[in-house]
Design an enzyme around this catalytic site. Structure first.
Site, mmCIF file in Angstrom:
data_model
loop_
_atom_site.group_PDB
_atom_site.id
_atom_site.type_symbol
_atom_site.label_atom_id
_atom_site.label_comp_id
_atom_site.label_asym_id
_atom_site.label_seq_id
_atom_site.Cartn_x
_atom_site.Cartn_y
_atom_site.Cartn_z
ATOM 1 N N LYS A 35 0.836 -1.195 0.000
ATOM 2 C CA LYS A 35 0.000 0.000 0.000
ATOM 3 C C LYS A 35 0.877 1.254 0.000
ATOM 4 C CE LYS A 35 -4.018 -0.123 2.221
ATOM 5 N NZ LYS A 35 -5.007 -0.091 3.311
ATOM 6 N N PHE A 152 -16.935 9.929 11.787
ATOM 7 C CA PHE A 152 -18.309 9.652 11.349
ATOM 8 C C PHE A 152 -18.448 9.649 9.829
ATOM 9 C CE2 PHE A 152 -18.540 11.647 15.555
ATOM 10 C CZ PHE A 152 -19.220 10.657 16.254
ATOM 11 N N ARG A 154 -18.779 8.676 5.955
ATOM 12 C CA ARG A 154 -19.402 7.537 5.275
ATOM 13 C C ARG A 154 -18.631 7.284 3.996
ATOM 14 N NH1 ARG A 154 -24.701 10.627 4.288
ATOM 15 N NH2 ARG A 154 -23.041 12.133 3.962
ATOM 16 N N GLU A 155 -18.313 6.028 3.723
ATOM 17 C CA GLU A 155 -17.634 5.742 2.463
ATOM 18 C C GLU A 155 -18.543 6.183 1.326
ATOM 19 O OE1 GLU A 155 -16.120 1.739 2.331
ATOM 20 O OE2 GLU A 155 -15.290 1.960 4.330
ATOM 21 N N GLY A 273 -34.243 -1.857 1.925
ATOM 22 C CA GLY A 273 -33.373 -2.522 0.951
ATOM 23 C C GLY A 273 -33.029 -3.927 1.386
ATOM 24 N N CYS A 280 -18.307 -1.296 9.032
ATOM 25 C CA CYS A 280 -18.592 -0.662 10.322
ATOM 26 C C CYS A 280 -19.812 -1.229 11.051
ATOM 27 C CB CYS A 280 -18.753 0.843 10.130
ATOM 28 S SG CYS A 280 -17.203 1.626 9.697
HETATM 29 N N1 LIG Z 1 -14.383 2.736 6.800
HETATM 30 C C1 LIG Z 1 -15.261 3.561 7.354
HETATM 31 O O1 LIG Z 1 -16.231 4.005 6.725
HETATM 32 C C2 LIG Z 1 -15.087 4.000 8.767
HETATM 33 C C3 LIG Z 1 -15.822 5.099 9.247
HETATM 34 C C4 LIG Z 1 -15.642 5.498 10.558
HETATM 35 C C5 LIG Z 1 -14.774 4.790 11.387
HETATM 36 N N2 LIG Z 1 -14.097 3.712 10.900
HETATM 37 C C6 LIG Z 1 -13.174 3.019 11.793
HETATM 38 O O2 LIG Z 1 -11.852 3.438 11.471
HETATM 39 C C7 LIG Z 1 -10.928 2.353 11.639
HETATM 40 C C8 LIG Z 1 -10.181 2.113 10.344
HETATM 41 O O3 LIG Z 1 -11.114 1.701 9.371
HETATM 42 P P1 LIG Z 1 -10.720 1.583 7.824
HETATM 43 O O4 LIG Z 1 -11.967 1.288 7.087
HETATM 44 O O5 LIG Z 1 -9.907 2.756 7.433
HETATM 45 O O6 LIG Z 1 -9.785 0.292 7.872
HETATM 46 P P2 LIG Z 1 -8.769 -0.208 6.740
HETATM 47 O O7 LIG Z 1 -8.657 -1.664 6.929
HETATM 48 O O8 LIG Z 1 -9.189 0.319 5.412
HETATM 49 O O9 LIG Z 1 -7.394 0.503 7.110
HETATM 50 C C9 LIG Z 1 -6.631 0.184 8.228
HETATM 51 C C10 LIG Z 1 -5.169 0.368 7.843
HETATM 52 O O10 LIG Z 1 -4.367 0.227 9.012
HETATM 53 C C11 LIG Z 1 -3.165 -0.394 8.628
HETATM 54 N N3 LIG Z 1 -2.486 -0.930 9.814
HETATM 55 C C12 LIG Z 1 -2.833 -1.974 10.593
HETATM 56 N N4 LIG Z 1 -1.950 -2.145 11.588
HETATM 57 C C13 LIG Z 1 -1.019 -1.180 11.457
HETATM 58 C C14 LIG Z 1 0.141 -0.828 12.178
HETATM 59 N N5 LIG Z 1 0.528 -1.507 13.254
HETATM 60 N N6 LIG Z 1 0.877 0.214 11.753
HETATM 61 C C15 LIG Z 1 0.506 0.906 10.665
HETATM 62 N N7 LIG Z 1 -0.609 0.626 9.934
HETATM 63 C C16 LIG Z 1 -1.350 -0.405 10.328
HETATM 64 C C17 LIG Z 1 -3.600 -1.447 7.627
HETATM 65 O O11 LIG Z 1 -2.541 -1.882 6.824
HETATM 66 C C18 LIG Z 1 -4.655 -0.681 6.858
HETATM 67 O O12 LIG Z 1 -4.120 -0.028 5.725
HETATM 68 C C19 LIG Z 1 -11.772 1.177 12.126
HETATM 69 O O13 LIG Z 1 -11.758 1.147 13.519
HETATM 70 C C20 LIG Z 1 -13.160 1.519 11.632
HETATM 71 O O14 LIG Z 1 -14.169 0.932 12.418
HETATM 72 C C21 LIG Z 1 -14.216 3.311 9.615
#
Ligand SMILES: NC(=O)c1ccc[n+]([C@@H]2O[C@H](COP(=O)([O-])OP(=O)(O)OC[C@H]3O[C@@H](n4cnc5c(N)ncnc54)[C@H](O)[C@@H]3O)[C@@H](O)[C@H]2O)c1
Length: 485
Positions: A35, A152, A154-155, A273, A280
């Site tokens: 990545k 918060f 949203r994708e 839906g 999440c």
């Molecule tokens: N995706 C969403 O829409 C969303 C929205 C709000 C909150 N969140 C929360 O945010 C957090 C991250 O979600 P995400 O969707 O971005 O996850 P993701 O899996 O897309 O990204 C997480 C990243 O962290 C990296 N990572 C893991 N361990 C690591 C380490 N020790 N050092 C450096 N990098 C490391 C991974 O390689 C990965 O790229 C989660 O807790 C999720 O619940 C996500």
């Protein structure tokens, strides 16, 4: 300010790019070397509107950089955001080992006072665990403060959500942490960012300045879990109402309009839906249920929300089965793989689960998604065929099934779709179309919580009799009044 964001996934990348956009110097880190290599080449590993522009312009202006290690990022930053994944373990508990790994590494290199920001979604009291791990790894108690700043976004609309938030929550138990986070978000709370000529376009509903709410760290952690659980409940609730509408022949869109007009309820998230998915809601509900259990409380409502969500997926497969009778040997055009429109994320996507159910019943499935094909290929492999357009997916199919709410799908040329399909049948799991449009195009239309639309006369000469026969069959079995089957 000098900031570090650890974890460059959906949240970390968006947060990093947006914080740089606000004028901060941001270093992004990730332990996934592929990545990081992609990012260094200028490639963006996820699909998100405005993200490529923000990444590119902030890199060019030197505000966004990629650090080669957590140590280097931490040493030179005053605020460190932890944005790593917290996926569900088999018992439903969130896997906090990634958060712990980052806290250990940060603890070893803290140096001068730093604020550690919990951006990942974590159970209440996690901030205390992060603090303990940092101290165990050599960080003196007075050298850091852990602040909860739940995300918060949203994708699909992540950049806009980050820059034009409904609210920013800062959970800080000390005044220094809260003050530094106020400074981080100042361009949004003062409105300064919004007056920039090159700012990302403002959503019509945005009031003008972002609201920042300071709470205790515990409350902030709870706000995130409680918000996601409430939103998931709204989805399951309206899906149950949609099923009642199907049983009595009412129209759930009319019910949603009537309910949503009540300002206490609001119209958002009243979208019937095939159920919620994504990275999440499913995991956050499981985690929050465990939090309640650990507090000695039974939060049965969450069980019902989860159960209704599973039921809704199965019910949709039944709906397709009742429209097509046997799925074995049928060719199904499945439009949508992402868990929602606007993203390439397929984690916990109901579309993928439904497609797998079709395959398990012996259907030949041809899939199409504008952005999620590559990720889906890793999961579905050669179990399905991959089309390069919705029309190609429909060619010779017995039905078109809509599984993701992409705007592109709502704008399809229905005349072309009808000509491409072997049988003029559309089963819409996202209520993207109006019945009248479908009738005008000569399509038999099944949706969620709305009466089925069947054209008075189908001119599909070779299939008309078969379709009518199937429809008679379907009408006798489609309404399933038992909501908890
Ligand atoms: N995706 C969403 O829409 C969303 C929205 C709000 C909150 N969140 C929360 O945010 C957090 C991250 O979600 P995400 O969707 O971005 O996850 P993701 O899996 O897309 O990204 C997480 C990243 O962290 C990296 N990572 C893991 N361990 C690591 C380490 N020790 N050092 C450096 N990098 C490391 C991974 O390689 C990965 O790229 C989660 O807790 C999720 O619940 C996500």
């Amino acid at each position: 300010m000098k900031l570090a964001v650890v974890g460059s996934g959906y949240v970390g990348l968006v947060a990093g790019a947006c914080l740089a956009e606000l004028g901060h110097e941001v270093q992004l880190v990730d332990n996934d070397s592929d990545k990081m290599a992609m990012l260094l080449r200028g490639e963006i590993p996820i699909h998100e509107q405005y993200l490529p522009e923000l990444m590119s312009r902030n890199r060019q202006q030197g505000r966004l950089r990629f650090a080669d290690s957590i140590a280097n990022a931490v040493k030179t930053s005053s605020v460190i955001f932890i944005a790593v994944g917290t996926p569900a373990l088999v018992n439903g508990a969130p896997d906090l080992s990634y958060v712990e790994a980052v806290a250990s590494a940060v603890g070893q290199h803290v140096g001068e006072f730093k604020v550690i920001v919990e951006k990942s979604t974590v159970p209440v009291l996690t901030h205390q665990e992060i603090g303990k791990v940092m101290m165990l790894n050599g960080a003196p108690a007075e050298s850091f403060e852990v602040v909860s700043n739940p995300e918060f976004l949203r994708e699909g609309t992540a950049v806009t959500d980050f820059l034009f938030p409904d609210r920013i929550v800062v959970g800080a138990d000390g005044s220094r942490g809260a003050a530094m986070l106020r400074q981080v978000y100042e361009p949004l709370t003062s409105g300064a960012y919004y007056s920039q000529s090159d700012a990302i376009p403002r959503p019509a509903t945005f009031s003008g300045k972002a609201r920042l709410l300071v709470t205790s760290a515990k409350s902030a952690e709870l706000i995130k879990h409680a918000s996601n659980s409430f939103l998931a409940m709204k989805i399951s609730f309206i899906n149950a109402i949609a099923n009642i509408c199907e049983a009595v022949g009412a129209d759930v869109q009319e019910v949603c309009e009537g309910m949503g007009a009540d300002s206490r309820i609001g119209e958002r998230f009243l979208r019937p839906g095939i159920g919620y998915g994504g990275s999440c809601f499913p995991k956050d509900l499981l985690a929050f249920r465990l939090v309640a259990e650990e507090c000695g409380l039974e939060f049965g409502l969450l069980n019902e929300v989860i159960k209704l969500n599973e039921y809704q997926r199965n019910r949709f497969v039944r709906k397709v089965r009742s429209a097509l009778w046997n799925l074995k040997g049928k060719k199904i055009a499945a439009l949508g793989l992402a868990f929602k429109g606007g993203t390439d994320d397929i984690r916990e996507s109901p579309a993928i689960a439904i497609i797998q159910a079709f395959c398990n019943e012996g259907a030949e499935v041809v899939v199409y998604d504008p952005e999620a094909m590559e990720r889906a290929r890793c999961v579905l492999q050669d179990k399905v065929q991959y089309a390069n357009s919705p029309y190609a997916a429909c060619a010779g199919a017995h039905a078109m099934v809509v599984l993701t709410d992409w705007q592109d799908f709502a704008e399809l040329d229905l005349g072309l779709i009808r000509r491409a399909l072997r049988h003029p049948i559309v089963i819409d799991g996202r209520n993207l179309f109006r019945r009248e449009q479908m009738l005008a195009a000569g399509l038999h239309y099944y949706s969620i919580g709305r009466p089925t639309a069947a054209p008075a006369k189908s001119s599909h000469s070779d299939s008309q009799a078969a379709v009518e026969e199937m429809l008679t069959e379907m009408r006798s079995v489609e309404s399933v009044p038992n909501l908890s089957a």
